[in-house]
Design a protein around this motif. Structure first.
Motif, PDB file in Angstrom:
ATOM      1  N   ARG A 139     -11.429 -29.227  -3.229  1.00 21.08           N
ATOM      2  CA  ARG A 139     -10.417 -28.633  -2.358  1.00 21.08           C
ATOM      3  C   ARG A 139     -11.010 -27.494  -1.540  1.00 21.08           C
ATOM      4  NH1 ARG A 139      -8.466 -32.544  -4.269  1.00 21.08           N
ATOM      5  NH2 ARG A 139      -6.408 -32.828  -5.162  1.00 21.08           N
ATOM      6  N   TYR A 140     -10.396 -27.275  -0.398  1.00 24.30           N
ATOM      7  CA  TYR A 140     -10.641 -26.065   0.380  1.00 24.30           C
ATOM      8  C   TYR A 140      -9.582 -25.089  -0.109  1.00 24.30           C
ATOM      9  CZ  TYR A 140     -13.168 -29.475   3.142  1.00 24.30           C
ATOM     10  OH  TYR A 140     -14.021 -30.481   3.531  1.00 24.30           O
ATOM     11  N   VAL A 141      -9.987 -23.864  -0.391  1.00 28.14           N
ATOM     12  CA  VAL A 141      -9.112 -22.875  -1.015  1.00 28.14           C
ATOM     13  C   VAL A 141      -8.768 -21.784  -0.008  1.00 28.14           C
ATOM     14  CG1 VAL A 141      -8.892 -21.218  -2.907  1.00 28.14           C
ATOM     15  CG2 VAL A 141     -10.196 -23.340  -3.251  1.00 28.14           C
ATOM     16  N   TYR A 142      -7.481 -21.483   0.089  1.00 27.21           N
ATOM     17  CA  TYR A 142      -7.011 -20.446   1.003  1.00 27.21           C
ATOM     18  C   TYR A 142      -6.249 -19.379   0.236  1.00 27.21           C
ATOM     19  CZ  TYR A 142      -7.844 -23.780   4.781  1.00 27.21           C
ATOM     20  OH  TYR A 142      -8.418 -24.674   5.654  1.00 27.21           O
ATOM     21  N   VAL A 143      -6.465 -18.135   0.606  1.00 31.28           N
ATOM     22  CA  VAL A 143      -5.635 -17.014   0.189  1.00 31.28           C
ATOM     23  C   VAL A 143      -5.096 -16.448   1.492  1.00 31.28           C
ATOM     24  CG1 VAL A 143      -5.576 -14.729  -0.855  1.00 31.28           C
ATOM     25  CG2 VAL A 143      -6.942 -16.532  -1.904  1.00 31.28           C
ATOM     26  N   ASP A 144      -3.772 -16.435   1.606  1.00 34.87           N
ATOM     27  CA  ASP A 144      -3.138 -16.121   2.881  1.00 34.87           C
ATOM     28  C   ASP A 144      -3.670 -17.132   3.902  1.00 34.87           C
ATOM     29  OD1 ASP A 144      -1.683 -13.982   1.734  1.00 34.87           O
ATOM     30  OD2 ASP A 144      -3.417 -12.668   1.989  1.00 34.87           O
ATOM     31  N   ASP A 145      -4.219 -16.676   5.008  1.00 36.42           N
ATOM     32  CA  ASP A 145      -4.753 -17.602   6.011  1.00 36.42           C
ATOM     33  C   ASP A 145      -6.272 -17.660   6.006  1.00 36.42           C
ATOM     34  OD1 ASP A 145      -2.264 -18.409   6.966  1.00 36.42           O
ATOM     35  OD2 ASP A 145      -2.145 -16.729   8.368  1.00 36.42           O
ATOM     36  N   GLN A 146      -6.899 -17.078   4.997  1.00 35.56           N
ATOM     37  CA  GLN A 146      -8.356 -17.030   4.930  1.00 35.56           C
ATOM     38  C   GLN A 146      -8.898 -18.105   3.994  1.00 35.56           C
ATOM     39  OE1 GLN A 146     -10.522 -14.763   6.705  1.00 35.56           O
ATOM     40  NE2 GLN A 146     -11.817 -16.438   6.067  1.00 35.56           N
TER      41      GLN A 146
END
Length: 101
Positions: A47-54
């Protein structure tokens, strides 16, 4: 699309990579984005992991705690990861200055 040093292998910069990843995601709500494959050959989610939009994957490569690594068919962001890796390497960020790569 990225690979970070493994702690089990006692690889150069593995502790720093673990610490940076924890700083970015621990205790935070993350959003996961699937590319093509569901899991790798070891049964780990891809997976590609995002926190908020980063995107965490990008940050890890940008700061030199992970490298860009192609895992076809999951190559949606590969060009971006390669660009970030090139910049990190040129600027001697993270493992690029600390390890014999």
């Amino acid at each position: 699309g990225i690979d970070a040093p493994e702690i089990d292998d006692n690889a150069c910069y593995s502790q720093e990579a673990k610490q940076k990843n924890q700083e970015l995601v621990e205790g935070k709500q993350v959003r996961l984005e699937k590319d093509v494959s569901d899991k790798d050959r070891y049964g780990r989610l891809l997976r590609y992991v995002y926190v908020d939009d980063q995107m965490v994957n990008e940050l890890l490569v940008k700061e030199g705690v992970a490298i860009a690594k192609e895992y076809p068919p999951d190559v949606k962001y590969q060009n971006r990861f390669l660009e970030l890796e090139s910049e990190a390497q040129k600027n001697q960020f993270g493992m690029w200055s600390a390890c014999d790569l």
